[in-house]
Design a protein around this motif. Structure first.
Motif, PDB file in Angstrom:
ATOM      1  N   GLU A 255      11.268   1.623  -1.111  1.00  0.00           N
ATOM      2  CA  GLU A 255      12.182   1.414   0.015  1.00  0.00           C
ATOM      3  C   GLU A 255      13.628   1.573  -0.428  1.00  0.00           C
ATOM      4  O   GLU A 255      14.449   2.152   0.295  1.00  0.00           O
ATOM      5  CB  GLU A 255      11.953   0.036   0.641  1.00  0.00           C
ATOM      6  CG  GLU A 255      12.716  -0.204   1.914  1.00  0.00           C
ATOM      7  CD  GLU A 255      12.413   0.806   3.022  1.00  0.00           C
ATOM      8  OE1 GLU A 255      13.320   1.045   3.853  1.00  0.00           O
ATOM      9  OE2 GLU A 255      11.296   1.357   3.073  1.00  0.00           O
ATOM     10  N   SER A 256      13.953   1.097  -1.614  1.00  0.00           N
ATOM     11  CA  SER A 256      15.315   1.252  -2.136  1.00  0.00           C
ATOM     12  C   SER A 256      15.665   2.726  -2.304  1.00  0.00           C
ATOM     13  O   SER A 256      16.789   3.149  -1.995  1.00  0.00           O
ATOM     14  CB  SER A 256      15.459   0.537  -3.478  1.00  0.00           C
ATOM     15  OG  SER A 256      15.337  -0.847  -3.313  1.00  0.00           O
TER      16      SER A 256
ATOM     17  N   ALA B 161       0.632 -11.613 -10.967  1.00  0.00           N
ATOM     18  CA  ALA B 161       1.348 -10.508 -11.621  1.00  0.00           C
ATOM     19  C   ALA B 161       1.047  -9.198 -10.914  1.00  0.00           C
ATOM     20  O   ALA B 161       1.946  -8.371 -10.713  1.00  0.00           O
ATOM     21  CB  ALA B 161       0.966 -10.430 -13.089  1.00  0.00           C
ATOM     22  N   LEU B 162      -0.191  -8.994 -10.517  1.00  0.00           N
ATOM     23  CA  LEU B 162      -0.565  -7.775  -9.803  1.00  0.00           C
ATOM     24  C   LEU B 162       0.124  -7.718  -8.446  1.00  0.00           C
ATOM     25  O   LEU B 162       0.630  -6.666  -8.039  1.00  0.00           O
ATOM     26  CB  LEU B 162      -2.084  -7.707  -9.641  1.00  0.00           C
ATOM     27  CG  LEU B 162      -2.645  -6.469  -8.962  1.00  0.00           C
ATOM     28  CD1 LEU B 162      -2.234  -5.200  -9.708  1.00  0.00           C
ATOM     29  CD2 LEU B 162      -4.161  -6.552  -8.863  1.00  0.00           C
ATOM     30  N   GLN B 163       0.168  -8.841  -7.746  1.00  0.00           N
ATOM     31  CA  GLN B 163       0.845  -8.883  -6.451  1.00  0.00           C
ATOM     32  C   GLN B 163       2.335  -8.576  -6.613  1.00  0.00           C
ATOM     33  O   GLN B 163       2.918  -7.844  -5.808  1.00  0.00           O
ATOM     34  CB  GLN B 163       0.658 -10.250  -5.791  1.00  0.00           C
ATOM     35  CG  GLN B 163      -0.750 -10.505  -5.304  1.00  0.00           C
ATOM     36  CD  GLN B 163      -0.925 -11.921  -4.772  1.00  0.00           C
ATOM     37  OE1 GLN B 163      -0.002 -12.726  -4.793  1.00  0.00           O
ATOM     38  NE2 GLN B 163      -2.123 -12.221  -4.305  1.00  0.00           N
ATOM     39  N   PHE B 164       2.964  -9.149  -7.641  1.00  0.00           N
ATOM     40  CA  PHE B 164       4.379  -8.872  -7.882  1.00  0.00           C
ATOM     41  C   PHE B 164       4.603  -7.407  -8.230  1.00  0.00           C
ATOM     42  O   PHE B 164       5.585  -6.805  -7.800  1.00  0.00           O
ATOM     43  CB  PHE B 164       4.935  -9.770  -8.996  1.00  0.00           C
ATOM     44  CG  PHE B 164       5.238 -11.165  -8.562  1.00  0.00           C
ATOM     45  CD1 PHE B 164       6.046 -11.420  -7.468  1.00  0.00           C
ATOM     46  CD2 PHE B 164       4.725 -12.240  -9.255  1.00  0.00           C
ATOM     47  CE1 PHE B 164       6.335 -12.708  -7.061  1.00  0.00           C
ATOM     48  CE2 PHE B 164       5.003 -13.534  -8.868  1.00  0.00           C
ATOM     49  CZ  PHE B 164       5.810 -13.770  -7.769  1.00  0.00           C
TER      50      PHE B 164
ATOM     51  N   ALA C  70       4.431  -5.445  -5.032  1.00  0.00           N
ATOM     52  CA  ALA C  70       5.637  -5.683  -4.236  1.00  0.00           C
ATOM     53  C   ALA C  70       6.829  -4.961  -4.840  1.00  0.00           C
ATOM     54  O   ALA C  70       7.672  -4.417  -4.118  1.00  0.00           O
ATOM     55  CB  ALA C  70       5.919  -7.177  -4.138  1.00  0.00           C
ATOM     56  N   SER C  71       6.895  -4.918  -6.160  1.00  0.00           N
ATOM     57  CA  SER C  71       7.987  -4.237  -6.836  1.00  0.00           C
ATOM     58  C   SER C  71       7.974  -2.741  -6.543  1.00  0.00           C
ATOM     59  O   SER C  71       9.026  -2.131  -6.306  1.00  0.00           O
ATOM     60  CB  SER C  71       7.885  -4.478  -8.350  1.00  0.00           C
ATOM     61  OG  SER C  71       8.878  -3.770  -9.027  1.00  0.00           O
ATOM     62  N   VAL C  72       6.788  -2.152  -6.542  1.00  0.00           N
ATOM     63  CA  VAL C  72       6.662  -0.722  -6.228  1.00  0.00           C
ATOM     64  C   VAL C  72       7.125  -0.463  -4.802  1.00  0.00           C
ATOM     65  O   VAL C  72       7.891   0.477  -4.544  1.00  0.00           O
ATOM     66  CB  VAL C  72       5.205  -0.243  -6.441  1.00  0.00           C
ATOM     67  CG1 VAL C  72       5.002   1.144  -5.858  1.00  0.00           C
ATOM     68  CG2 VAL C  72       4.862  -0.258  -7.921  1.00  0.00           C
TER      69      VAL C  72
END
Length: 83
Positions: free
Chosen positions: A67-68, A54-57, A60-62
C-alpha cells in the motif's frame, strides 16, 4: 532445591499417590516430573503462538509495504508543486 506447600483436591492427591506408587517413585518426584512435563507443553504452546503472531505480522507488513508503494506511485504522478 526449594520446598513448597501445595494444596489440592483430595481426589487428585489420591490419584497422584496411586500413580506415583505404580511408577515406583516418590510423590514429590512424581509431582516434580508432572510440572516439568506441563511446563514443556506450555512453552511449546507459547512458541507456536509466537510463530503464528510473527506470521501475521509478516503478512501485515507485506500488505502495508504494498500500500505504501501504491501511495508513493500516486504521489510521483502528481505535478510538481514548486518548480
Amino acid at each position: 532445591m526449594t520446598a513448597i506447600t501445595l494444596q489440592m483436591e483430595d481426589f487428585i492427591l489420591q490419584e497422584t499417590e496411586k500413580l506415583s506408587k505404580e511408577a515406583g517413585t516418590t510423590r514429590d518426584k512424581y509431582i516434580s516430573l508432572a510440572l516439568t512435563f506441563y511446563n514443556k507443553i506450555m512453552l511449546q504452546e507459547q512458541s507456536t503462538e509466537n510463530k503464528e503472531l510473527a506470521l501475521q505480522f509478516a503478512k501485515a507488513s507485506v500488505l502495508c509495504r504494498e500500500e505504501s508503494m501504491n501511495v508513493l506511485a500516486e504521489f510521483e504522478q502528481l505535478p510538481e508543486l514548486y518548480d
